[in-house]
Design a protein around this motif. Structure first.
Motif, PDB file in Angstrom:
ATOM      1  N   CYS A 188      16.258  -1.488   0.574  1.00 38.89           N
ATOM      2  CA  CYS A 188      15.283  -1.194   1.820  1.00 38.89           C
ATOM      3  C   CYS A 188      14.252  -1.184   0.771  1.00 38.89           C
ATOM      4  O   CYS A 188      14.203   0.239  -0.270  1.00 38.89           O
ATOM      5  CB  CYS A 188      15.700   0.239   2.215  1.00 38.89           C
ATOM      6  N   ILE A 189      12.880  -1.925   1.146  1.00 35.01           N
ATOM      7  CA  ILE A 189      12.058  -1.887  -0.474  1.00 35.01           C
ATOM      8  C   ILE A 189      10.349  -1.977   0.995  1.00 35.01           C
ATOM      9  O   ILE A 189      10.594  -2.962   1.313  1.00 35.01           O
ATOM     10  CB  ILE A 189      12.048  -3.063  -1.135  1.00 35.01           C
ATOM     11  N   PRO A 204      36.731   2.356  11.676  1.00 32.96           N
ATOM     12  CA  PRO A 204      37.873   3.648  12.956  1.00 32.96           C
ATOM     13  C   PRO A 204      39.522   3.889  12.970  1.00 32.96           C
ATOM     14  O   PRO A 204      40.110   4.469  12.742  1.00 32.96           O
ATOM     15  CB  PRO A 204      37.243   3.526  14.422  1.00 32.96           C
ATOM     16  N   GLN A 205      39.845   2.458  12.706  1.00 34.53           N
ATOM     17  CA  GLN A 205      40.809   2.198  12.028  1.00 34.53           C
ATOM     18  C   GLN A 205      41.986   2.803  10.738  1.00 34.53           C
ATOM     19  O   GLN A 205      42.831   2.374  10.480  1.00 34.53           O
ATOM     20  CB  GLN A 205      41.136   0.453  12.375  1.00 34.53           C
ATOM     21  N   GLY A 206      40.671   2.972   9.713  1.00 33.22           N
ATOM     22  CA  GLY A 206      41.086   3.007   8.660  1.00 33.22           C
ATOM     23  C   GLY A 206      40.606   2.591   7.432  1.00 33.22           C
ATOM     24  O   GLY A 206      41.061   2.863   6.569  1.00 33.22           O
ATOM     25  N   SER A 207      40.534   0.854   8.020  1.00 34.53           N
ATOM     26  CA  SER A 207      40.558   0.076   7.004  1.00 34.53           C
ATOM     27  C   SER A 207      39.787  -0.053   6.589  1.00 34.53           C
ATOM     28  O   SER A 207      38.383   0.550   6.942  1.00 34.53           O
ATOM     29  CB  SER A 207      41.216  -0.883   7.391  1.00 34.53           C
ATOM     30  N   PHE A 208      39.402  -0.336   4.778  1.00 31.17           N
ATOM     31  CA  PHE A 208      38.180  -1.103   4.197  1.00 31.17           C
ATOM     32  C   PHE A 208      37.193  -1.491   4.861  1.00 31.17           C
ATOM     33  O   PHE A 208      37.738  -2.729   4.871  1.00 31.17           O
ATOM     34  CB  PHE A 208      37.788  -1.151   2.576  1.00 31.17           C
ATOM     35  N   TYR A 209      35.426  -0.825   5.465  1.00 33.38           N
ATOM     36  CA  TYR A 209      34.942  -1.715   6.212  1.00 33.38           C
ATOM     37  C   TYR A 209      33.836  -2.153   5.001  1.00 33.38           C
ATOM     38  O   TYR A 209      34.222  -3.547   4.938  1.00 33.38           O
ATOM     39  CB  TYR A 209      34.732  -0.960   7.272  1.00 33.38           C
ATOM     40  N   ASP A 210      32.965  -1.790   4.659  1.00 35.88           N
ATOM     41  CA  ASP A 210      31.672  -1.887   4.180  1.00 35.88           C
ATOM     42  C   ASP A 210      30.953  -1.181   2.976  1.00 35.88           C
ATOM     43  O   ASP A 210      31.901   0.371   3.577  1.00 35.88           O
ATOM     44  CB  ASP A 210      30.851  -2.163   5.330  1.00 35.88           C
ATOM     45  N   SER A 211      31.809  -2.039   1.864  1.00 39.43           N
ATOM     46  CA  SER A 211      30.961  -0.673   0.924  1.00 39.43           C
ATOM     47  C   SER A 211      29.777  -1.995   0.688  1.00 39.43           C
ATOM     48  O   SER A 211      29.568  -2.360  -0.319  1.00 39.43           O
ATOM     49  CB  SER A 211      32.081  -0.857  -0.062  1.00 39.43           C
ATOM     50  N   ALA A 212      28.883  -0.970   0.408  1.00 42.53           N
ATOM     51  CA  ALA A 212      27.545  -1.712   0.011  1.00 42.53           C
ATOM     52  C   ALA A 212      26.897  -0.625  -0.202  1.00 42.53           C
ATOM     53  O   ALA A 212      26.693   0.575  -0.241  1.00 42.53           O
ATOM     54  CB  ALA A 212      26.823  -2.036   1.391  1.00 42.53           C
ATOM     55  N   ALA A 213      25.166  -0.564  -1.100  1.00 44.02           N
ATOM     56  CA  ALA A 213      24.546   0.056  -1.955  1.00 44.02           C
ATOM     57  C   ALA A 213      23.020  -0.427  -1.431  1.00 44.02           C
ATOM     58  O   ALA A 213      22.693  -1.445  -1.191  1.00 44.02           O
ATOM     59  CB  ALA A 213      24.695   0.042  -2.982  1.00 44.02           C
ATOM     60  N   ALA A 214      21.965   0.906  -0.102  1.00 45.73           N
ATOM     61  CA  ALA A 214      21.220   1.081   0.507  1.00 45.73           C
ATOM     62  C   ALA A 214      19.903   1.687  -0.634  1.00 45.73           C
ATOM     63  O   ALA A 214      20.540   2.146  -0.774  1.00 45.73           O
ATOM     64  CB  ALA A 214      21.331   1.483   1.335  1.00 45.73           C
ATOM     65  N   ARG A 252       4.906  -3.803   3.396  1.00 44.50           N
ATOM     66  CA  ARG A 252       5.665  -4.056   5.578  1.00 44.50           C
ATOM     67  C   ARG A 252       7.323  -3.522   4.796  1.00 44.50           C
ATOM     68  O   ARG A 252       7.442  -3.678   3.290  1.00 44.50           O
ATOM     69  CB  ARG A 252       6.087  -5.474   5.656  1.00 44.50           C
ATOM     70  N   LEU A 253       8.211  -2.975   5.624  1.00 40.05           N
ATOM     71  CA  LEU A 253       9.469  -2.615   5.666  1.00 40.05           C
ATOM     72  C   LEU A 253      10.654  -3.613   5.256  1.00 40.05           C
ATOM     73  O   LEU A 253      10.376  -4.085   6.575  1.00 40.05           O
ATOM     74  CB  LEU A 253       9.638  -1.635   6.030  1.00 40.05           C
ATOM     75  N   ARG A 254      11.045  -4.106   4.086  1.00 45.04           N
ATOM     76  CA  ARG A 254      12.111  -5.074   4.391  1.00 45.04           C
ATOM     77  C   ARG A 254      13.320  -4.922   4.013  1.00 45.04           C
ATOM     78  O   ARG A 254      13.611  -3.963   2.763  1.00 45.04           O
ATOM     79  CB  ARG A 254      11.610  -5.839   3.898  1.00 45.04           C
ATOM     80  N   LEU A 255      14.362  -4.505   4.737  1.00 47.49           N
ATOM     81  CA  LEU A 255      15.421  -4.812   4.242  1.00 47.49           C
ATOM     82  C   LEU A 255      16.833  -5.832   3.799  1.00 47.49           C
ATOM     83  O   LEU A 255      15.911  -6.941   4.140  1.00 47.49           O
ATOM     84  CB  LEU A 255      16.665  -4.722   5.059  1.00 47.49           C
ATOM     85  N   TYR A 256      16.727  -6.032   2.407  1.00 51.00           N
ATOM     86  CA  TYR A 256      17.349  -7.271   1.417  1.00 51.00           C
ATOM     87  C   TYR A 256      18.946  -7.281   1.084  1.00 51.00           C
ATOM     88  O   TYR A 256      19.629  -5.618   1.270  1.00 51.00           O
ATOM     89  CB  TYR A 256      17.234  -7.162   0.033  1.00 51.00           C
ATOM     90  N   ASP A 299      24.721 -14.728  -0.800  1.00 51.57           N
ATOM     91  CA  ASP A 299      23.542 -15.612   0.043  1.00 51.57           C
ATOM     92  C   ASP A 299      22.750 -14.262  -0.248  1.00 51.57           C
ATOM     93  O   ASP A 299      22.839 -13.224  -0.344  1.00 51.57           O
ATOM     94  CB  ASP A 299      23.710 -15.498   1.558  1.00 51.57           C
ATOM     95  N   LEU A 300      20.872 -14.365  -0.114  1.00 51.22           N
ATOM     96  CA  LEU A 300      20.170 -13.521   0.103  1.00 51.22           C
ATOM     97  C   LEU A 300      19.736 -13.360   1.323  1.00 51.22           C
ATOM     98  O   LEU A 300      18.996 -14.382   1.921  1.00 51.22           O
ATOM     99  CB  LEU A 300      19.538 -13.494  -1.231  1.00 51.22           C
ATOM    100  N   TYR A 301      19.389 -11.880   2.017  1.00 47.33           N
ATOM    101  CA  TYR A 301      18.521 -12.257   3.759  1.00 47.33           C
ATOM    102  C   TYR A 301      17.482 -10.881   3.448  1.00 47.33           C
ATOM    103  O   TYR A 301      18.014 -10.438   1.823  1.00 47.33           O
ATOM    104  CB  TYR A 301      19.669 -12.340   4.308  1.00 47.33           C
ATOM    105  N   ARG A 302      16.593 -11.257   4.457  1.00 50.53           N
ATOM    106  CA  ARG A 302      15.408 -10.313   4.085  1.00 50.53           C
ATOM    107  C   ARG A 302      15.348 -10.003   6.020  1.00 50.53           C
ATOM    108  O   ARG A 302      15.320 -11.064   6.452  1.00 50.53           O
ATOM    109  CB  ARG A 302      14.400 -10.754   3.946  1.00 50.53           C
TER     110      ARG A 302
END
Length: 674
Positions: free
Chosen positions: A53-54, A86-96, A140-144, A159-162
């Motif tokens: 978030c930048i 919620p089922q306990g599986s690894f879901y999203d590992s990300a750095a924000a 402006r606040l943008r999420l990459y 891929d890179l999204y914003r």
């Protein structure tokens, strides 16, 4: 003469009810938090991506096509945080990671609240800034979003999204410069400065663990791959990362066939050199963040693959590791899906779909942990987060107070379709403003000399002071120990022998500083001297001549006294020379100013080299800093040849030289190369 009144702040309009206008809740604002839908193409079922978030200028090059999203963790830059289903599986590992200008952040906050929690706020001109005006120059606040893989096809991407948070439109950034990182997921993304994202690690499309580093400049959309040196680590996934003082810290993570890492890695982003790893705690899919010069680890899994409630932190100065287990009935459930990040002095934890398995009921909500007393507070239950929503990612501004959850309705495969904004100010969590009193008083010293009502005369020079050497009893300890526990101030015209000896012996010629001019004067403000310098306050209260004539004469050199006065105004010794700091160490000891002594001693420990060590050794002895003196002595013994040829060493008074020789080990020899 033209009027200057237009440049002055104008008072708020006054009405019959008082000088301030209360702003009612805007029409259409609900009493509960409402998610906002996003537009653009969708990133369906993309997990384990990273998000940053930048706050960036709107002139940043835009892409030709739009797209999707992804979110998850954060760093300092912020900490990498992982989530699981919620089922306990690894879901999203990300750095924000996040950063934003404080003023524009508040303007964005006001704009986003029209569908928010009904937060009542005072109206200001920032609230009137329209999108058009922000487009013309405001950030402006943008999420990459970068990388990740498809949950069902296992296809990995780079891929890179914003996402523009104001317009809620996703776009895919196709036209970038440089060589992008390989396809990967479970990596970390950390904000460096205001405009660069540092990518590290992850798993590529061949399931190989990566250890490479990539930099994205978001202003130019340019990728760079620096050449790193040093103790290059092996690849890892599900680690956590944060940046502090131009250093990238990597905590834990899963290693290929080697279990869970307990290392803390450090990469100097100015030299691109990896330090040797340090033992920390074994953890993965956790949060790493910095608070008051300590690195904290929260949440995640340990080496037994169990969720843990133990909070660990490392002191960045001493590398000492402390583990804290907070037992509290209202603490968040460690088995639940958690999003966490630091906000001010609080750790914010959001559980969006936690299940207490024995009761099969929701235990979600919003918690904060006070990092000063380690006390949990629960603020809201899971209903505030939406009963029919699943949140897969989160992000938060580095210096902001908005917590963003990203997801969609239950059973939806659109993981980035809606954004829920949580205003942490409503829960008493916000970024504390930086202490600015030192800067403000520093400007007073520089710009407001017309208001000065006191003068300090400096009569000493380095050479002059060094030529006045009083005889001392060499059978006694030449270097007196400072009494840091005393509260009595030493008076200039009634100095004890120790103070006289310090003043006569303290100056040794410097190789880097010229002799100071005699009778230089420094203008200052009596009130500030009284508030910051107990010795001076005692002089004024005693009605001494100096207080009556508003003039004080000190035998120290001009540069030393100037640095001393600057410290009194700013509470800082930054940007001062080693010579000045060494002299201030003695003045701090002489006037029993423990904070000044501590600051100077800590700085001098880091500034010992061939040219400075003799002066530091001498001043450490005069001020009773045993640890600093011993460190300087060891350095001088190890580097006797070059040190003995410096001006500083050859100008040491004989008492200091005798002490140096007396401290030399009995069996010391000089190795001469033949």
């Amino acid at each position: 003469m033209p009027s200057n009144h237009s440049s002055l702040p104008q008072p708020l309009p006054f009405n019959s009810t008082g000088p301030y206008n209360f702003q009612p809740q805007p029409p259409g604002t609900e009493s509960s938090v409402l998610p906002r839908p996003t537009l653009g193409e969708r990133m369906t079922c993309i997990v384990n991506a990273s998000i940053t978030c930048i706050s960036s200028p709107s002139s940043v090059t835009a892409s030709r096509s739009s797209s999707s999203h992804s979110l998850a963790k954060r760093n300092r830059a912020f900490a990498s945080t992982t989530t699981h289903s919620p089922q306990g599986s690894f879901y999203d590992s990300a750095a924000a990671t996040a950063t934003a200008d404080a003023t524009t952040s508040r303007a964005r906050t006001a704009a986003s609240q029209t569908q928010g929690s009904g937060h009542v706020r005072h109206h200001s001109r920032q609230d009137d800034l329209g999108a058009g005006e922000r487009e013309r120059g405001h950030d402006r606040l943008r999420l990459y979003v970068f990388g990740g893989f498809h949950q069902y096809t296992d296809a990995v991407n780079n891929d890179l999204y914003r996402l523009d948070v104001e317009t809620m439109v996703w776009e895919k950034l196709i036209y970038t410069k440089g060589e992008p990182p390989s396809k990967r997921n479970d990596h970390s993304a950390s904000l460096w400065g205001d405009d660069r994202i540092v990518i590290f690690g992850g798993s590529d499309e061949r399931n190989q663990y990566c250890n490479d580093v990539h930099i994205l400049n978001v202003r130019t959309l340019t990728w760079e791959t620096p050449e790193v040196t040093g103790a290059i680590p092996i690849g890892r996934v599900k680690h956590s990362a944060t940046i502090v003082d131009d250093k990238l810290y990597i905590s834990g993570g899963c290693l290929d066939q080697e279990g869970v890492s307990q290392e803390l890695l450090c990469l100097d982003l100015l030299t691109w050199e990896w330090d040797e790893p340090i033992d920390f705690v074994a953890r993965y899919t956790h949060t790493l963040f910095e608070f008051r010069n300590k690195l904290f680890v929260y949440g995640g899994y340990n080496e037994e693959m169990d969720r843990t409630e133990v909070i660990a932190y490392m002191d960045l100065e001493t590398n000492q590791v402390t583990r804290v287990s907070v037992s509290d009935e209202i603490a968040p459930n460690v088995a639940a899906q958690q999003f966490s990040q630091v906000c001010g002095r609080h750790l914010v934890v959001v559980i969006s779909q936690g299940l207490r398995y024995e009761l099969q009921k929701f235990t979600g909500g919003i918690w904060t942990l006070d990092l000063e007393c380690f006390q949990w507070t629960k603020h809201d239950d899971w209903k505030i987060l939406g009963e029919n929503h699943t949140w897969h990612y989160f992000s938060m501004e580095r210096d902001g107070d908005q917590f963003y959850l990203i997801g969609d309705n239950n059973e939806s495969d659109e993981y980035f379709k809606q954004v829920l904004t949580i205003d942490m100010r409503e829960y008493g969590s916000f970024q504390e403003p930086h202490v600015a009193i030192g800067q403000e008083l520093g400007r007073l010293l520089q710009d407001q000399m017309a208001l000065a009502d006191f003068r300090i005369l400096c009569t000493g020079t380095d050479a002059q002071a060094n030529s006045v050497v009083q005889a001392t009893d060499l059978s006694a300890d030449y270097y007196p120990h400072s009494d840091a526990s005393g509260d009595n101030d030493m008076m200039i015209d009634a100095q004890p022998l120790m103070v006289q000896r310090i003043r006569s012996q303290r100056q040794t010629p410097s190789s880097t500083r010229a002799n100071s001019p005699q009778q230089e004067s420094i203008l200052c403000h009596k009130l500030i001297l009284m508030a910051r310098w107990p010795h001076f306050a005692s002089m004024v209260q005693a009605g001494m001549l100096e207080a009556q004539t508003s003039t004080l004469t000190l035998p120290e050199p001009y540069e030393t006294v100037k640095g001393f006065v600057e410290y009194l105004y700013t509470d800082s010794i930054e940007d001062m020379s080693t010579d000045t700091i060494a002299d201030l160490l003695v003045m701090g000891s002489m006037y029993v100013m423990r904070r000044l002594v501590h600051l100077c001693s800590a700085a001098l420990h880091q500034q010992i080299d061939i040219e400075t060590v003799s002066r530091i050794y001498h001043r450490a002895g005069l001020s009773g800093q045993v640890g600093l003196r011993q460190r300087a002595l060891k350095f001088m013994f190890r580097n006797y040849g070059p040190v003995s040829k410096t001006i500083g060493f050859r100008s040491l008074p004989k008492e200091a030289l005798f002490d140096f020789w007396d401290s030399t080990p009995e069996g010391a020899v000089i190795n001469v190369a033949v």
